[in-house]
Design a protein around this motif. Sequence first.
Motif, PDB file in Angstrom:
ATOM      1  N   ASP A   1      -6.017   7.445  -8.138  1.00 32.64           N
ATOM      2  CA  ASP A   1      -6.518   6.760  -9.331  1.00 32.64           C
ATOM      3  C   ASP A   1      -7.019   5.353  -9.016  1.00 32.64           C
ATOM      4  O   ASP A   1      -6.654   4.371  -9.684  1.00 32.64           O
ATOM      5  N   THR A   2      -7.829   5.235  -7.981  1.00 38.39           N
ATOM      6  CA  THR A   2      -8.476   3.995  -7.521  1.00 38.39           C
ATOM      7  C   THR A   2      -7.493   2.985  -6.918  1.00 38.39           C
ATOM      8  O   THR A   2      -7.888   1.870  -6.578  1.00 38.39           O
ATOM      9  N   ILE A   3      -6.220   3.336  -6.776  1.00 40.74           N
ATOM     10  CA  ILE A   3      -5.232   2.450  -6.160  1.00 40.74           C
ATOM     11  C   ILE A   3      -4.881   2.992  -4.777  1.00 40.74           C
ATOM     12  O   ILE A   3      -4.556   4.171  -4.624  1.00 40.74           O
ATOM     13  N   ALA A   4      -4.981   2.118  -3.778  1.00 40.39           N
ATOM     14  CA  ALA A   4      -4.610   2.502  -2.414  1.00 40.39           C
ATOM     15  C   ALA A   4      -3.148   2.118  -2.166  1.00 40.39           C
ATOM     16  O   ALA A   4      -2.680   1.069  -2.625  1.00 40.39           O
ATOM     17  N   TYR A   5      -2.443   2.969  -1.445  1.00 38.16           N
ATOM     18  CA  TYR A   5      -1.038   2.735  -1.105  1.00 38.16           C
ATOM     19  C   TYR A   5      -0.862   2.868   0.402  1.00 38.16           C
ATOM     20  O   TYR A   5      -1.489   3.708   1.043  1.00 38.16           O
ATOM     21  N   ARG A   6       0.022   2.052   0.918  1.00 43.95           N
ATOM     22  CA  ARG A   6       0.391   2.143   2.325  1.00 43.95           C
ATOM     23  C   ARG A   6       1.900   1.944   2.424  1.00 43.95           C
ATOM     24  O   ARG A   6       2.443   0.959   1.900  1.00 43.95           O
ATOM     25  N   ALA A   7       2.574   2.877   3.059  1.00 43.78           N
ATOM     26  CA  ALA A   7       4.022   2.792   3.233  1.00 43.78           C
ATOM     27  C   ALA A   7       4.337   2.683   4.717  1.00 43.78           C
ATOM     28  O   ALA A   7       3.795   3.435   5.533  1.00 43.78           O
ATOM     29  N   GLU A   8       5.205   1.737   5.051  1.00 38.99           N
ATOM     30  CA  GLU A   8       5.578   1.488   6.444  1.00 38.99           C
ATOM     31  C   GLU A   8       7.084   1.636   6.590  1.00 38.99           C
ATOM     32  O   GLU A   8       7.857   1.020   5.840  1.00 38.99           O
ATOM     33  N   LEU A   9       7.481   2.441   7.538  1.00 41.69           N
ATOM     34  CA  LEU A   9       8.889   2.673   7.826  1.00 41.69           C
ATOM     35  C   LEU A   9       9.233   1.909   9.098  1.00 41.69           C
ATOM     36  O   LEU A   9       8.716   2.209  10.175  1.00 41.69           O
ATOM     37  N   SER A  10      10.083   0.903   8.949  1.00 38.09           N
ATOM     38  CA  SER A  10      10.410   0.023  10.067  1.00 38.09           C
ATOM     39  C   SER A  10      11.910   0.035  10.333  1.00 38.09           C
ATOM     40  O   SER A  10      12.714   0.453   9.493  1.00 38.09           O
ATOM     41  N   GLU A  11      12.256  -0.450  11.505  1.00 33.98           N
ATOM     42  CA  GLU A  11      13.655  -0.644  11.857  1.00 33.98           C
ATOM     43  C   GLU A  11      14.324  -1.558  10.825  1.00 33.98           C
ATOM     44  O   GLU A  11      13.768  -2.573  10.409  1.00 33.98           O
ATOM     45  N   TYR A  12      15.537  -1.184  10.412  1.00 29.21           N
ATOM     46  CA  TYR A  12      16.277  -2.002   9.465  1.00 29.21           C
ATOM     47  C   TYR A  12      17.073  -3.068  10.218  1.00 29.21           C
ATOM     48  O   TYR A  12      17.811  -2.763  11.155  1.00 29.21           O
TER      49      TYR A  12
ATOM     50  N   TRP B   1      13.787   0.500   6.999  1.00 27.59           N
ATOM     51  CA  TRP B   1      13.324  -0.265   5.831  1.00 27.59           C
ATOM     52  C   TRP B   1      11.994   0.332   5.418  1.00 27.59           C
ATOM     53  O   TRP B   1      11.055   0.399   6.220  1.00 27.59           O
ATOM     54  N   LEU B   2      11.912   0.796   4.170  1.00 31.84           N
ATOM     55  CA  LEU B   2      10.692   1.424   3.669  1.00 31.84           C
ATOM     56  C   LEU B   2       9.984   0.452   2.730  1.00 31.84           C
ATOM     57  O   LEU B   2      10.498   0.120   1.657  1.00 31.84           O
ATOM     58  N   ARG B   3       8.822   0.013   3.165  1.00 29.02           N
ATOM     59  CA  ARG B   3       8.039  -0.975   2.414  1.00 29.02           C
ATOM     60  C   ARG B   3       6.730  -0.355   1.966  1.00 29.02           C
ATOM     61  O   ARG B   3       5.983   0.201   2.766  1.00 29.02           O
ATOM     62  N   LEU B   4       6.464  -0.462   0.670  1.00 31.16           N
ATOM     63  CA  LEU B   4       5.235   0.063   0.083  1.00 31.16           C
ATOM     64  C   LEU B   4       4.367  -1.099  -0.368  1.00 31.16           C
ATOM     65  O   LEU B   4       4.851  -2.045  -0.994  1.00 31.16           O
ATOM     66  N   VAL B   5       3.092  -1.043  -0.048  1.00 32.13           N
ATOM     67  CA  VAL B   5       2.141  -2.038  -0.521  1.00 32.13           C
ATOM     68  C   VAL B   5       1.024  -1.308  -1.258  1.00 32.13           C
ATOM     69  O   VAL B   5       0.647  -0.192  -0.883  1.00 32.13           O
ATOM     70  N   SER B   6       0.522  -1.905  -2.322  1.00 31.97           N
ATOM     71  CA  SER B   6      -0.573  -1.285  -3.072  1.00 31.97           C
ATOM     72  C   SER B   6      -1.638  -2.322  -3.388  1.00 31.97           C
ATOM     73  O   SER B   6      -1.364  -3.525  -3.447  1.00 31.97           O
TER      74      SER B   6
ATOM     75  N   PRO C   1      11.212  -6.295  13.900  1.00 38.29           N
ATOM     76  CA  PRO C   1      11.519  -4.918  13.532  1.00 38.29           C
ATOM     77  C   PRO C   1      10.414  -3.997  14.050  1.00 38.29           C
ATOM     78  O   PRO C   1       9.227  -4.250  13.815  1.00 38.29           O
ATOM     79  N   ARG C   2      10.786  -2.943  14.743  1.00 39.48           N
ATOM     80  CA  ARG C   2       9.787  -2.027  15.277  1.00 39.48           C
ATOM     81  C   ARG C   2       9.354  -1.030  14.208  1.00 39.48           C
ATOM     82  O   ARG C   2      10.168  -0.487  13.464  1.00 39.48           O
ATOM     83  N   LEU C   3       8.066  -0.800  14.155  1.00 42.28           N
ATOM     84  CA  LEU C   3       7.494   0.145  13.193  1.00 42.28           C
ATOM     85  C   LEU C   3       7.719   1.570  13.672  1.00 42.28           C
ATOM     86  O   LEU C   3       7.470   1.885  14.834  1.00 42.28           O
ATOM     87  N   ARG C   4       8.176   2.424  12.770  1.00 38.65           N
ATOM     88  CA  ARG C   4       8.476   3.813  13.143  1.00 38.65           C
ATOM     89  C   ARG C   4       7.429   4.800  12.639  1.00 38.65           C
ATOM     90  O   ARG C   4       7.115   5.775  13.310  1.00 38.65           O
ATOM     91  N   ASP C   5       6.896   4.559  11.451  1.00 38.58           N
ATOM     92  CA  ASP C   5       5.932   5.522  10.903  1.00 38.58           C
ATOM     93  C   ASP C   5       5.161   4.858   9.772  1.00 38.58           C
ATOM     94  O   ASP C   5       5.602   3.859   9.196  1.00 38.58           O
ATOM     95  N   VAL C   6       4.007   5.415   9.457  1.00 35.11           N
ATOM     96  CA  VAL C   6       3.129   4.896   8.407  1.00 35.11           C
ATOM     97  C   VAL C   6       2.499   6.073   7.668  1.00 35.11           C
ATOM     98  O   VAL C   6       2.181   7.099   8.277  1.00 35.11           O
ATOM     99  N   THR C   7       2.330   5.920   6.384  1.00 36.94           N
ATOM    100  CA  THR C   7       1.538   6.871   5.624  1.00 36.94           C
ATOM    101  C   THR C   7       0.766   6.099   4.565  1.00 36.94           C
ATOM    102  O   THR C   7       1.231   5.077   4.063  1.00 36.94           O
ATOM    103  N   GLU C   8      -0.424   6.553   4.241  1.00 37.32           N
ATOM    104  CA  GLU C   8      -1.204   5.908   3.188  1.00 37.32           C
ATOM    105  C   GLU C   8      -2.043   6.929   2.459  1.00 37.32           C
ATOM    106  O   GLU C   8      -2.393   7.981   2.992  1.00 37.32           O
ATOM    107  N   TRP C   9      -2.359   6.589   1.219  1.00 39.07           N
ATOM    108  CA  TRP C   9      -3.151   7.482   0.380  1.00 39.07           C
ATOM    109  C   TRP C   9      -3.770   6.666  -0.752  1.00 39.07           C
ATOM    110  O   TRP C   9      -3.420   5.508  -0.964  1.00 39.07           O
ATOM    111  N   THR C  10      -4.703   7.281  -1.470  1.00 41.90           N
ATOM    112  CA  THR C  10      -5.342   6.654  -2.626  1.00 41.90           C
ATOM    113  C   THR C  10      -5.184   7.578  -3.822  1.00 41.90           C
ATOM    114  O   THR C  10      -5.368   8.796  -3.719  1.00 41.90           O
TER     115      THR C  10
END
Length: 291
Positions: A103-114, A59-64, A92-101
């Motif tokens: 244009d002044t918006i921060a993003y975080r994506a979490e890849l979890s067990e489906y 499950w790929l969840r993006l938050v901004s 659900p166990r977390l598998r990986d994370v990536t984040e970046w910024t």
Amino acid sequence: MTEPNIPQAVFAPPAETSGRRRMRRAHERAALVLSVSASGPEAWGWNGRTLGRRAGQYWLRLVSAPADRRNARLWDGTAAADSALPRSVPRPRLRDVTEWTEDTIAYRAELSEYIARPALQTGGPILTADVDLPQFWWDDLRKALAATATVPTDRQAVRQQWIDRNFTRFLGIPAPTIDSWTTGHGDLHWGNLTPHPLVLLDWEGWGRLPTGYDVGLLHAYTLTRPATAARIRSEYAHILDTPEGRLGELVALAQLLQVTARGAHPELAPHLARRAQHLTGTPVPAVPLRA
């Protein structure tokens, strides 16, 4: 049917076309970085803050959020839970994370067990039909909450400052100083629970909270279904029937009364008011509806 691994109510995408495009582009970027292909239906969070999709076995969840206004507790809550909670807590166990910024918006994506099983309630947190759950399900939930309570953390899911500011406004009685705190889920409702085998979803807001808060919140979201609400009171009488547990339940009721005062869950508001009056003996104040 909504995707079963959605941790909260499914909201509409952002009204602005630019907002939808921005989040979709960011979600595609996250999928590329994390080497997955997202193909499931879109699941939008409140105000377009999050976007989740199934990506194969994940499950790929993006938050901004604006980079200078991120809620630090929510931002890394899933990862903090994954590393801090014992394995006996089903999630659900977390598998990986990536984040970046960008244009002044921060993003975080979490890849979890489906999690392939739908939650007990899809489309929102309020129980809309009584659930007939076996005793071992209730036992598993009790064990999961008890294991969570043993976890030391400085994360604060509910703050005394909020209680000081809002308790009297929504409940009409003096604000108490909470002496009994525990570690809990922080957003325990039927959209975050699966049938057997039990899994607790959406750990972004976990942390320290008043004893009785988690169970009181689940009970509050069940008030429109008296039979299941009675089952919760029976299963958790050892918490809800104590002075500490009653205070925790009242904090949960006050928070949901604040939510209904903002226009959400209007069908729940009279049930919350009746339950609060039952516990305090005082009618809840009339709070003007806020947009």
